[in-house]
Design a protein around this motif. Sequence first.
Motif: not given
Length: 189
Positions: A95-110, A129-137
């Motif tokens: 949805m082109d909300r990458s900054e929000e995704a990085i800050t709120n979801y992807i980095l905490p999951e990493l 698989w989790d490692l693959k997914g978080v790095n891909e995201n």
Amino acid sequence: QTALKAVTNAIELFESAAAASPSDILLDHLFFAEQGAGVIFAGLLRPQEAIEHFQKSHQWASRLGEQTTNSDTRNRSAAMKGWARGNIGDMLVRMDRSEEAITNYILPELARVRELGTTDESPNIWDVWDLKGVNENLGMAYYRLERYQEALPYLREALRFIEVINKRPVHSAGMASALAVVRAELGEL
């Protein structure tokens, strides 16, 4: 539409049963039904509705972790919450909300996955698989922000992890297709 109707019916049945007796198995089924609904809405190009279902799946996984007395189920609940967060992050990137995704979801999951000490040698294929997914995201989020140098190492790691998975005897067509997708993403970058 047929799949959406089926999963919606399943969610309704599971929710009514959970109201009476919320067993661990039932909460597990609710998590996966909501994940399925989220994937279907993503496929229908309705990302906001997909996010709503991924959020519900996160709630069911949280409830499972809170109620269970089984330590393996509690650990599984943490992974399930991570999958839900990862899927929400993926939808936000789309949805082109990458900054929000990085800050709120992807980095905490990493951070969560790294804290577990999971490596590509983990005996549990889903940990890899989790490692693959978080790095891909994370790679795709940086890619969408046109931060290509930041995206590159994460997509390379995602490729390495999915290659490890596909070298193991226990893998699936879904994992083989994920290998093709990550190769294409890295190639595009």
